[in-house]
Scaffold this active site. Structure first.
Site, mmCIF file in Angstrom:
data_model
loop_
_atom_site.group_PDB
_atom_site.id
_atom_site.type_symbol
_atom_site.label_atom_id
_atom_site.label_comp_id
_atom_site.label_asym_id
_atom_site.label_seq_id
_atom_site.Cartn_x
_atom_site.Cartn_y
_atom_site.Cartn_z
ATOM 1 N N ASP A 15 0.805 -1.226 0.000
ATOM 2 C CA ASP A 15 0.000 0.000 0.000
ATOM 3 C C ASP A 15 0.838 1.277 0.000
ATOM 4 O O ASP A 15 0.607 2.167 -0.809
ATOM 5 C CB ASP A 15 -0.950 0.006 1.204
ATOM 6 C CG ASP A 15 -2.061 -1.027 1.052
ATOM 7 O OD1 ASP A 15 -2.444 -1.312 -0.100
ATOM 8 O OD2 ASP A 15 -2.538 -1.542 2.079
ATOM 9 N N ARG A 95 1.462 5.103 17.260
ATOM 10 C CA ARG A 95 1.001 6.096 16.276
ATOM 11 C C ARG A 95 1.355 7.539 16.626
ATOM 12 O O ARG A 95 1.832 8.277 15.771
ATOM 13 C CB ARG A 95 -0.507 5.965 16.039
ATOM 14 C CG ARG A 95 -0.956 4.637 15.439
ATOM 15 C CD ARG A 95 -0.091 4.186 14.323
ATOM 16 N NE ARG A 95 -0.625 3.002 13.649
ATOM 17 C CZ ARG A 95 0.080 2.228 12.832
ATOM 18 N NH1 ARG A 95 1.351 2.490 12.599
ATOM 19 N NH2 ARG A 95 -0.465 1.179 12.258
ATOM 20 N N ASP A 124 -6.376 3.977 13.402
ATOM 21 C CA ASP A 124 -5.066 4.583 13.177
ATOM 22 C C ASP A 124 -5.143 5.924 12.447
ATOM 23 O O ASP A 124 -4.385 6.838 12.740
ATOM 24 C CB ASP A 124 -4.158 3.601 12.422
ATOM 25 C CG ASP A 124 -3.721 2.455 13.329
ATOM 26 O OD1 ASP A 124 -3.651 2.690 14.555
ATOM 27 O OD2 ASP A 124 -3.473 1.359 12.832
ATOM 28 N N SER A 175 -3.844 -8.661 8.180
ATOM 29 C CA SER A 175 -3.258 -7.338 8.305
ATOM 30 C C SER A 175 -2.536 -7.309 9.651
ATOM 31 O O SER A 175 -3.134 -7.569 10.690
ATOM 32 C CB SER A 175 -4.364 -6.287 8.257
ATOM 33 O OG SER A 175 -3.845 -5.053 8.687
HETATM 34 N N1 ARG Z 1 -7.013 -2.680 16.633
HETATM 35 C C1 ARG Z 1 -5.726 -2.257 17.048
HETATM 36 C C2 ARG Z 1 -5.753 -0.809 17.414
HETATM 37 O O1 ARG Z 1 -6.609 -0.118 17.000
HETATM 38 C C3 ARG Z 1 -4.619 -2.584 16.066
HETATM 39 C C4 ARG Z 1 -4.738 -2.062 14.691
HETATM 40 C C5 ARG Z 1 -3.453 -2.293 13.962
HETATM 41 N N2 ARG Z 1 -3.552 -2.594 12.606
HETATM 42 C C6 ARG Z 1 -3.468 -3.814 12.006
HETATM 43 N N3 ARG Z 1 -3.297 -3.819 10.749
HETATM 44 N N4 ARG Z 1 -3.550 -4.938 12.637
HETATM 45 O O2 ARG Z 1 -4.895 -0.339 18.113
#
Ligand code: ARG
Length: 406
Positions: A15, A95, A124, A175
């Site tokens: 991506d 993040r 995110d 993912s």
């Molecule tokens: N659900 C988790 C959060 O919001 C992890 C998201 C991370 N992304 C992934 N592609 N698994 O903090």
């Protein structure tokens, strides 16, 4: 005329690779690719080179593990920040730090925009956008995945047409996001909350039947709520977390299956692996139980919930977060001591704790010789303690009986 510049948070994956070329075409900007190392098993050098091949005018990797540990991970450990009681917030903590480095780099490079590879459904994007605009409201934010409307196959096709290298290995249906504090895995069969996660999603933890047949004991030393040693040996933050990830993971400790509430109103099923975090949260809390009063513990629990909600929802750079952090720091003054855990067959259990500031007083607690508790004082205490309840029962329960009869 010189083109405007954008700093793209770059992972080396499909991506963000496609995003380099897409931003150049759609926005006619020069792209600077920025990799940020928060501790993964991956070598980030190949990604740095890949970005240049795709057309970034500059590509760099910034190492931020120390800052991640000292300014994000350990403060949240002290705060007891487990989102919805189970998720140690590895991605959510990473993040705001990535956002901060994006902003700093944009300012240093004279860029007018920053870009990230988040979709329009997740947490995110909220964390990035809020953090970026809190730190520098003048920066334009570009989120190609939110704008381009491509499926994964479209993206692969776009990559092939534009000479962007795509890994030919069978692509994972999951993912994944990972850093030092944990891994998160979503998508594929995990989207059915009734389906047990297949073993292949786990990378840091052994399945129970492959764990050692004898327990592993580990002693973690804390100073003011910060872990500083393992089995009596001083450790810096990085080696301490890495070592605990290894030991706990080997014993199968650290798997989390969470049906969680996202900021954008969606419930999602998320699998996490956070061996070091799980062990450290347990140990830290055990030490707080030993060194904090009942009222302080009850109140800290409220603070933990609030703090984890703030981190999860991307409000890291808020004054509310700073105020709670100040409170938390104050609560940690006496959270010093050692906790012993037993790691065995996917369970991590606290089996011992000690502290120079322990509030546990053996002479008060014991039923054996040496008891110093004033037994006589109990009678008077109970009379007054139970007075309100007794009064209420006499007045109102009698009245209630009267109503029934009448
Ligand atoms: N659900 C988790 C959060 O919001 C992890 C998201 C991370 N992304 C992934 N592609 N698994 O903090």
């Amino acid at each position: 005329m010189e083109k405007k510049k954008v700093i793209l948070a770059y992972s080396g994956g499909l991506d963000t690779s496609v995003a380099i070329r897409w931003i150049q075409e759609k926005y006619e900007m020069d792209v600077i690719a920025l990799g940020i190392d928060l501790g993964t098993d991956k070598d980030l050098k190949p990604a740095e080179e890949k970005a240049l091949k795709i057309g970034a005018i500059k590509s760099m990797t910034i190492e931020a593990k120390e800052e991640f540990i000292n300014s994000f991970i350990f403060p949240s450990l002290q705060a007891g920040a487990l989102y919805e009681k189970v998720y140690p917030l590895a991605t959510a903590l990473g993040r705001p730090l990535i956002a901060k480095i994006l902003v700093e780099t944009a300012e240093a490079e004279g860029a007018t925009a920053v870009a990230h590879g988040c979709t329009g459904k997740g947490n995110d994007q909220v964390r990035f956008d809020v953090a970026i605009h809190t730190l520098n409201p003048s920066l334009q934010i570009i989120a190609p995945l939110r704008e381009w409307n491509m499926t994964r196959n479209d993206a692969i096709e776009y990559a092939q047409q534009n000479g962007i290298p795509v890994e030919v290995t069978k692509k994972s249906p999951y993912s994944i996001d990972e850093n030092l504090w944990g891994r998160s895995i979503e998508c594929g069969v995990l989207e059915d909350p009734w389906t047990e996660p297949p073993e292949e999603v786990y990378k840091w933890t052994n399945e129970t039947k492959k764990t050692p047949d004898t327990p592993t004991y580990v002693e973690i030393g804390f100073e003011r709520g910060i872990p500083v040693s393992i089995n009596g040996k001083a450790r810096d933050g990085l080696s301490l977390i890495q070592e605990l990830n290894q030991i706990a993971g080997e014993n199968g400790v650290g798997r989390i299956d969470h049906l969680e509430n996202r900021v954008v109103g969606i419930k999602s099923r998320e699998i996490y692996e956070s061996p070091a975090a799980i062990v450290l949260f347990k140990a830290h809390h055990a030490l707080e139980e030993l060194t904090m009063t009942k009222d302080a513990l009850r109140f800290k629990d409220l603070v933990s919930t609030q703090y984890s909600d703030i981190v999860y929802s991307g409000l890291w750079f808020s004054t509310f977060q700073q105020d709670l952090t100040a409170y938390v720091l104050s609560t940690q003054r006496f959270v010093t001591g050692t906790v012993r855990l037993r790691l065995f067959k996917s369970n991590g259990t606290v089996v011992g704790r000690k502290s120079p500031f322990s509030l546990y007083t053996h002479s008060l607690a014991t039923y054996d010789k040496g008891d110093t508790f004033e037994h006589d004082a109990a009678t008077g205490f109970i009379k007054i303690f139970g007075l309100a309840t007794k009064t209420q029962a006499q007045v109102q329960q009698n009245a209630a009986k009267g109503e029934k009869q009448g």
